[in-house]
Design a protein around this motif. Structure first.
Motif, PDB file in Angstrom:
ATOM      1  N   ALA A  82       0.922  -1.215  -0.017  1.00 24.74           N
ATOM      2  CA  ALA A  82       0.183  -0.030   0.070  1.00 24.74           C
ATOM      3  C   ALA A  82       0.866   1.237  -0.043  1.00 24.74           C
ATOM      4  CB  ALA A  82      -0.885   0.016   1.304  1.00 24.74           C
ATOM      5  N   ILE A  83       2.066   1.126   0.642  1.00 21.96           N
ATOM      6  CA  ILE A  83       2.807   2.385   1.009  1.00 21.96           C
ATOM      7  C   ILE A  83       3.642   2.566  -0.110  1.00 21.96           C
ATOM      8  CG2 ILE A  83       4.407   3.644   2.428  1.00 21.96           C
ATOM      9  CD1 ILE A  83       1.580   3.601   3.562  1.00 21.96           C
ATOM     10  N   GLU A  84       4.521   1.190  -0.637  1.00 19.90           N
ATOM     11  CA  GLU A  84       5.642   1.153  -1.633  1.00 19.90           C
ATOM     12  C   GLU A  84       5.403   1.063  -2.999  1.00 19.90           C
ATOM     13  OE1 GLU A  84       9.023   1.939  -0.958  1.00 19.90           O
ATOM     14  OE2 GLU A  84       8.527   2.618   1.045  1.00 19.90           O
ATOM     15  N   GLY A  85       3.996   0.410  -3.207  1.00 17.66           N
ATOM     16  CA  GLY A  85       3.560  -0.218  -4.206  1.00 17.66           C
ATOM     17  C   GLY A  85       3.913  -1.457  -4.575  1.00 17.66           C
ATOM     18  N   PRO A  86       3.562  -1.994  -5.635  1.00 21.00           N
ATOM     19  CA  PRO A  86       3.670  -3.590  -5.951  1.00 21.00           C
ATOM     20  C   PRO A  86       4.934  -3.868  -6.506  1.00 21.00           C
ATOM     21  CG  PRO A  86       2.353  -2.773  -7.379  1.00 21.00           C
ATOM     22  CD  PRO A  86       2.573  -1.480  -6.533  1.00 21.00           C
ATOM     23  N   ASP A  87       5.634  -2.926  -6.890  1.00 17.60           N
ATOM     24  CA  ASP A  87       6.757  -3.499  -7.856  1.00 17.60           C
ATOM     25  C   ASP A  87       8.007  -3.992  -7.007  1.00 17.60           C
ATOM     26  OD1 ASP A  87       5.654  -1.959 -10.146  1.00 17.60           O
ATOM     27  OD2 ASP A  87       6.851  -0.184  -9.493  1.00 17.60           O
ATOM     28  N   GLU A  88       8.510  -5.167  -7.717  1.00 13.83           N
ATOM     29  CA  GLU A  88       9.633  -5.867  -6.990  1.00 13.83           C
ATOM     30  C   GLU A  88      10.831  -4.956  -6.640  1.00 13.83           C
ATOM     31  OE1 GLU A  88      11.047  -9.166  -9.812  1.00 13.83           O
ATOM     32  OE2 GLU A  88       8.714  -9.958  -9.535  1.00 13.83           O
ATOM     33  N   ALA A  89      11.709  -5.159  -5.788  1.00 16.16           N
ATOM     34  CA  ALA A  89      12.821  -4.525  -5.230  1.00 16.16           C
ATOM     35  C   ALA A  89      13.898  -4.388  -6.336  1.00 16.16           C
ATOM     36  CB  ALA A  89      13.430  -5.103  -4.089  1.00 16.16           C
ATOM     37  N   PHE A  90      14.101  -5.598  -7.096  1.00 13.49           N
ATOM     38  CA  PHE A  90      15.254  -5.527  -8.148  1.00 13.49           C
ATOM     39  C   PHE A  90      14.399  -5.623  -9.473  1.00 13.49           C
ATOM     40  CE2 PHE A  90      17.771  -7.966 -10.989  1.00 13.49           C
ATOM     41  CZ  PHE A  90      19.012  -7.393 -11.091  1.00 13.49           C
ATOM     42  N   ARG A  91      14.960  -4.583 -10.280  1.00 15.53           N
ATOM     43  CA  ARG A  91      14.573  -4.541 -11.669  1.00 15.53           C
ATOM     44  C   ARG A  91      15.563  -4.911 -12.638  1.00 15.53           C
ATOM     45  NH1 ARG A  91      13.438   0.839 -12.589  1.00 15.53           N
ATOM     46  NH2 ARG A  91      14.930   1.080 -14.064  1.00 15.53           N
ATOM     47  N   CYS A  92      15.504  -5.991 -13.442  1.00 15.60           N
ATOM     48  CA  CYS A  92      16.452  -6.420 -14.247  1.00 15.60           C
ATOM     49  C   CYS A  92      16.205  -5.622 -15.725  1.00 15.60           C
ATOM     50  CB  CYS A  92      16.401  -7.908 -14.744  1.00 15.60           C
ATOM     51  SG  CYS A  92      17.595  -8.411 -15.794  1.00 15.60           S
ATOM     52  N   THR A  93      17.501  -5.004 -15.944  1.00 20.00           N
ATOM     53  CA  THR A  93      17.190  -4.251 -17.299  1.00 20.00           C
ATOM     54  C   THR A  93      17.713  -4.850 -18.445  1.00 20.00           C
ATOM     55  OG1 THR A  93      19.356  -2.961 -16.930  1.00 20.00           O
ATOM     56  CG2 THR A  93      17.182  -1.978 -16.160  1.00 20.00           C
ATOM     57  N   ASP A 107      15.426 -13.448 -23.859  1.00 21.99           N
ATOM     58  CA  ASP A 107      14.710 -13.038 -22.804  1.00 21.99           C
ATOM     59  C   ASP A 107      15.534 -13.305 -21.572  1.00 21.99           C
ATOM     60  OD1 ASP A 107      12.963 -12.193 -20.520  1.00 21.99           O
ATOM     61  OD2 ASP A 107      11.496 -13.851 -21.145  1.00 21.99           O
ATOM     62  N   TYR A 108      16.603 -12.233 -21.219  1.00 23.13           N
ATOM     63  CA  TYR A 108      17.598 -12.419 -20.185  1.00 23.13           C
ATOM     64  C   TYR A 108      16.687 -12.398 -18.736  1.00 23.13           C
ATOM     65  CZ  TYR A 108      21.155 -12.513 -23.518  1.00 23.13           C
ATOM     66  OH  TYR A 108      22.125 -12.823 -24.538  1.00 23.13           O
ATOM     67  N   LEU A 109      15.535 -12.087 -18.689  1.00 27.26           N
ATOM     68  CA  LEU A 109      14.556 -11.896 -17.317  1.00 27.26           C
ATOM     69  C   LEU A 109      14.683 -13.490 -17.018  1.00 27.26           C
ATOM     70  CD1 LEU A 109      11.963  -9.489 -18.074  1.00 27.26           C
ATOM     71  CD2 LEU A 109      13.778  -9.015 -16.650  1.00 27.26           C
ATOM     72  N   LYS A 110      14.473 -14.483 -18.061  1.00 27.65           N
ATOM     73  CA  LYS A 110      14.451 -15.849 -17.598  1.00 27.65           C
ATOM     74  C   LYS A 110      15.889 -16.541 -17.548  1.00 27.65           C
ATOM     75  CE  LYS A 110       9.931 -16.286 -19.361  1.00 27.65           C
ATOM     76  NZ  LYS A 110       8.964 -16.869 -20.255  1.00 27.65           N
ATOM     77  N   VAL A 113      21.149 -15.441 -14.461  1.00 28.51           N
ATOM     78  CA  VAL A 113      21.492 -16.015 -13.109  1.00 28.51           C
ATOM     79  C   VAL A 113      20.936 -14.847 -11.941  1.00 28.51           C
ATOM     80  CG1 VAL A 113      22.837 -17.252 -11.687  1.00 28.51           C
ATOM     81  CG2 VAL A 113      22.796 -17.793 -14.182  1.00 28.51           C
ATOM     82  N   ILE A 114      21.450 -13.609 -12.460  1.00 23.83           N
ATOM     83  CA  ILE A 114      21.339 -12.683 -11.295  1.00 23.83           C
ATOM     84  C   ILE A 114      19.862 -12.238 -11.045  1.00 23.83           C
ATOM     85  CG2 ILE A 114      22.080 -10.273 -10.715  1.00 23.83           C
ATOM     86  CD1 ILE A 114      24.804 -10.541 -11.892  1.00 23.83           C
ATOM     87  N   SER A 115      19.339 -12.077 -12.158  1.00 24.93           N
ATOM     88  CA  SER A 115      17.857 -11.799 -12.036  1.00 24.93           C
ATOM     89  C   SER A 115      17.231 -12.805 -11.454  1.00 24.93           C
ATOM     90  CB  SER A 115      17.354 -11.871 -13.630  1.00 24.93           C
ATOM     91  OG  SER A 115      15.998 -11.372 -13.865  1.00 24.93           O
ATOM     92  N   GLN A 116      17.388 -14.127 -11.888  1.00 23.78           N
ATOM     93  CA  GLN A 116      16.886 -15.393 -11.258  1.00 23.78           C
ATOM     94  C   GLN A 116      17.035 -15.172  -9.454  1.00 23.78           C
ATOM     95  OE1 GLN A 116      18.135 -18.703 -12.985  1.00 23.78           O
ATOM     96  NE2 GLN A 116      17.200 -18.188 -15.092  1.00 23.78           N
ATOM     97  N   ALA A 117      18.233 -15.281  -9.218  1.00 23.53           N
ATOM     98  CA  ALA A 117      18.365 -15.013  -7.756  1.00 23.53           C
ATOM     99  C   ALA A 117      17.898 -13.676  -7.063  1.00 23.53           C
ATOM    100  CB  ALA A 117      20.116 -14.958  -7.463  1.00 23.53           C
ATOM    101  N   MET A 118      17.907 -12.784  -7.730  1.00 26.29           N
ATOM    102  CA  MET A 118      17.214 -11.551  -6.925  1.00 26.29           C
ATOM    103  C   MET A 118      15.856 -11.800  -7.084  1.00 26.29           C
ATOM    104  SD  MET A 118      19.635  -9.632  -6.107  1.00 26.29           S
ATOM    105  CE  MET A 118      19.121  -8.085  -5.899  1.00 26.29           C
ATOM    106  N   GLY A 119      15.249 -12.498  -8.039  1.00 28.02           N
ATOM    107  CA  GLY A 119      13.719 -12.827  -8.031  1.00 28.02           C
ATOM    108  C   GLY A 119      13.315 -13.781  -6.924  1.00 28.02           C
ATOM    109  N   ARG A 120      14.178 -14.660  -6.790  1.00 25.68           N
ATOM    110  CA  ARG A 120      13.855 -15.810  -5.521  1.00 25.68           C
ATOM    111  C   ARG A 120      14.199 -14.967  -4.159  1.00 25.68           C
ATOM    112  NH1 ARG A 120      17.117 -18.872  -8.829  1.00 25.68           N
ATOM    113  NH2 ARG A 120      19.167 -18.566  -7.185  1.00 25.68           N
TER     114      ARG A 120
END
Length: 161
Positions: A82-93, A107-110, A113-120
């Motif tokens: 509610a305060i911060e919004g729904p976005d993930e803390a890490f944004r893979c560019t 599709d480097y989001l998938k 390895v860094i994007s995957q680790a941050m998503g987990r």
């Protein structure tokens, strides 16, 4: 990651409203005075909680904020989102596309390895916050500091504002 201070203020305000009960609306100014916070900024946080369905807001001389749900139906994640919004803390560019050997069609989001680790990590953090309700926090506070609910009610009953 650093959350803005409004998350802390919102969580404490919800807890105080829980101790005051659903029959009593409290203005942003009174909630802010309890901790010496800037009322206008706290009001923004409380309005965000109202938009998220965590609080209700009533105008008028007896108006203010109340909990819209019981504390056991409000998770820490509800308040953070509610305060911060729904976005993930890490944004893979997807910077791997620009690196040597990068594939513009990949599709480097998938694949990254860094994007995957941050998503987990983000998912684990969100699960932890979603697994704790404000009722859980209230119970812990009341076990450690049993006079807090009554002292809070007394303050709001006796301090002018």
């Amino acid at each position: 990651m650093r959350m803005n201070e409004g998350v802390e203020w919102a969580l404490h305000s919800c807890l105080n409203l829980g101790w005051l009960g659903p029959e009593r609306a409290v203005t942003a100014g009174r909630l802010a005075a309890f901790y010496g916070l800037p009322p206008a900024y706290l009001n923004k946080q409380l309005q965000a909680l109202a938009r998220a369905g965590i609080l209700t807001s009533t105008s008028g001389p007896r108006g203010g904020f109340r909990l819209a749900r019981d504390l056991d139906a409000i998770t820490l994640l509800d308040v953070v989102v509610a305060i911060e919004g729904p976005d993930e803390a890490f944004r893979c560019t997807q910077i791997l596309r620009q690196g040597p050997g990068g594939d513009p069609a990949a599709d480097y989001l998938k694949l990254c390895v860094i994007s995957q680790a941050m998503g987990r990590a983000d998912l684990a953090w969100r699960r932890e916050l979603a697994g704790q309700t404000l009722a859980d926090i209230r119970a812990t506070v009341e076990r450690g500091y049993p006079d807090t609910p009554e002292r809070t009610r007394e303050w709001f009953a006796t301090v002018a504002g």
